[in-house]
Design an enzyme around this catalytic site. Sequence first.
Site, short mmCIF file in Angstrom:
data_model
loop_
_atom_site.label_atom_id
_atom_site.label_comp_id
_atom_site.label_asym_id
_atom_site.label_seq_id
_atom_site.Cartn_x
_atom_site.Cartn_y
_atom_site.Cartn_z
N HIS A 104 0.87 -1.18 0.00
CA HIS A 104 0.00 0.00 0.00
C HIS A 104 0.91 1.23 0.00
O HIS A 104 2.02 1.18 0.54
CB HIS A 104 -0.83 0.13 1.28
CG HIS A 104 -1.72 -1.01 1.64
ND1 HIS A 104 -1.29 -2.15 2.25
CD2 HIS A 104 -3.07 -1.15 1.52
CE1 HIS A 104 -2.32 -2.95 2.48
NE2 HIS A 104 -3.41 -2.38 2.05
N ASP A 107 2.25 1.87 3.44
CA ASP A 107 3.22 0.92 4.01
C ASP A 107 4.64 1.42 3.81
O ASP A 107 5.54 1.10 4.58
CB ASP A 107 3.18 -0.45 3.31
CG ASP A 107 1.83 -1.09 3.35
OD1 ASP A 107 1.10 -0.84 4.31
OD2 ASP A 107 1.51 -1.83 2.41
N GLU A 235 -11.07 -6.85 -3.81
CA GLU A 235 -10.85 -7.91 -2.82
C GLU A 235 -12.06 -8.00 -1.88
O GLU A 235 -12.24 -7.14 -1.01
CB GLU A 235 -9.57 -7.59 -2.03
CG GLU A 235 -9.19 -8.68 -1.05
CD GLU A 235 -7.85 -8.41 -0.36
OE1 GLU A 235 -6.91 -7.91 -1.02
OE2 GLU A 235 -7.74 -8.71 0.84
N ASP A 310 -9.92 -11.69 11.35
CA ASP A 310 -9.00 -11.86 10.23
C ASP A 310 -7.59 -12.05 10.80
O ASP A 310 -6.82 -11.10 10.86
CB ASP A 310 -9.09 -10.61 9.34
CG ASP A 310 -8.54 -10.82 7.94
OD1 ASP A 310 -8.26 -11.97 7.58
OD2 ASP A 310 -8.40 -9.83 7.21
N ASP A 312 -5.12 -13.73 9.67
CA ASP A 312 -4.06 -13.67 8.65
C ASP A 312 -2.86 -14.58 8.98
O ASP A 312 -1.71 -14.17 8.83
CB ASP A 312 -3.55 -12.23 8.47
CG ASP A 312 -4.59 -11.32 7.84
OD1 ASP A 312 -5.40 -11.80 7.03
OD2 ASP A 312 -4.60 -10.11 8.16
C1 XLS Z 1 -7.39 -6.77 4.85
C2 XLS Z 1 -7.00 -6.96 3.45
C3 XLS Z 1 -5.88 -6.07 2.98
C4 XLS Z 1 -5.84 -6.04 1.47
C5 XLS Z 1 -5.08 -4.90 0.89
O1 XLS Z 1 -8.09 -7.58 5.43
O2 XLS Z 1 -6.69 -8.30 3.26
O3 XLS Z 1 -4.68 -6.48 3.52
O4 XLS Z 1 -5.29 -7.22 0.97
O5 XLS Z 1 -5.59 -3.67 1.27
NI NI Z 2 -5.76 -9.13 1.58
NI NI Z 3 -7.42 -9.66 5.07
#
Ligand code: XLS
Ligand code: NI
Ligand code: NI
Length: 446
Positions: A104, A107, A235, A310, A312
């Site tokens: 991003h 970032d 997304e 989330d 991740d």
């Molecule tokens: C957040 C999203 C983010 C996108 C990019 O949950 O996954 O990381 O991939 O903005």
């Molecule tokens: Ni993402």
């Molecule tokens: Ni995500």
Amino acid sequence: MDRAFFPDVKGPVPFAGLDSDDPLAFKVYEPDRLVLGKRMADHLRIGVCLWHSFSWPGSDVFGSGTFDRPWLDARMDPMVGAHERLDAAFEFLDKLGVPFFCFHDRDVSPEGRTFAETQANLDAVVDAIAGHMARTGLRLLWGTANLFSHPRYAAGAATNPDPEVFAFAAAQVKSMLEATHRLDGANYVLWGGREGYETLLNTDLAREEAQLARFLHLVAEHKHKIGFKGTLLIEPKPQEPTKHQYDYDVATVIGFLERHHLEGEYRLNLEVNHATLAGHSFQHEVALAISHGMLGSVDANRGDYQNGWDTDQFPNSVDELSLAVFEILRGGGLTTGGFNFDTKLRRQSMDHDDLFHAHIGGIDTLAQSLLAAAAMIESGDLERLRSERYAGWTRPLGASILEGQAGLDTLAGRVLAGEIDPRPVSGRQELLENVVNRQIWAANRH
Ligand code: XLS
Ligand code: NI
Ligand code: NI
């Protein structure tokens, strides 16, 4: 920064095979290995995200950062920090030996006091990224604008009740789309983290949908104007941070795009954990996107089935991932997309090497899933059983229905005459599940 941030890893991380117990070697991922006639690296097009790994300090809602990320220190000049971060990130990417990265705008480069200053910061950092790319050969899988962290976006970006916020978001996306174009990115992503609502009591759904559609039209127009050839991706995610997000899941986003005549301009970037949050399997989201010709790219990660957040985490289940990779292979594979590791370490994983262990394990899981999926394709059993199941639709009765020759009268007449008398047949689910497991268990023998 002239000293290495990861001095203990020589890199590139080698392939050492299943007999190796070296934690800093791949057990399965072998970039040049041919799978269905194509290099593993070209099937997977692996990328690493810069946000979780280099721009997040390991904080959570209850506590501050636990990681050693000196460039995030508030006492450091943010532009000095920005360059230090890039040095560490490209050292990591280069040593890991993957082809792609994603980021991003926020970032990599700090927001200034004015937008002009923000733009100058981004330009300087993009220059530095271009230099790192030329030096290492790394490529940009996708860029994106952060339209969710700053307080101005608390009520959304494109869907904000204030058109000035829409305009500000437009300026930010224009800038980042151009940066992505300059770095020859393969895709550009839009994730609408705050495009949704917290309460319906203050929300005009129809108006916000129209705003979002307008925004996406503007982005597509600008893409063509500047000659960016990459794919625009949306997304989907159902919620978090917003209570409800408009890009809920694949079905919702496809309906939205078609309603607003945007389906020719956008594809989807599917994230495993977002599918989980939406109450779907990842295989479902991938299969649905492919069945509409809408798959673009993948954010590889995993959630935790217990906590609805989330998280991740790095993927570690071949059983789950191989089914999604199977759908992707059956659909012809990825084109401009890849597998971006939108993944973060656990907060206690604070050694520098943990970042390597995490990515190596995730990449090996993905590589093993590819081998299993390729074996499912090669054996042909699943495809054969599926087409047998629908065989009736290629015979005269099925064809006459689909082509519109047989109406209700005709069909009812034949049923009444006793000509048509269907018998239930087995869906053979357990047999199919056994076929899948056998391929997963045997995949590394080839
Ligand atoms: C957040 C999203 C983010 C996108 C990019 O949950 O996954 O990381 O991939 O903005
Ligand atoms: Ni993402
Ligand atoms: Ni995500």
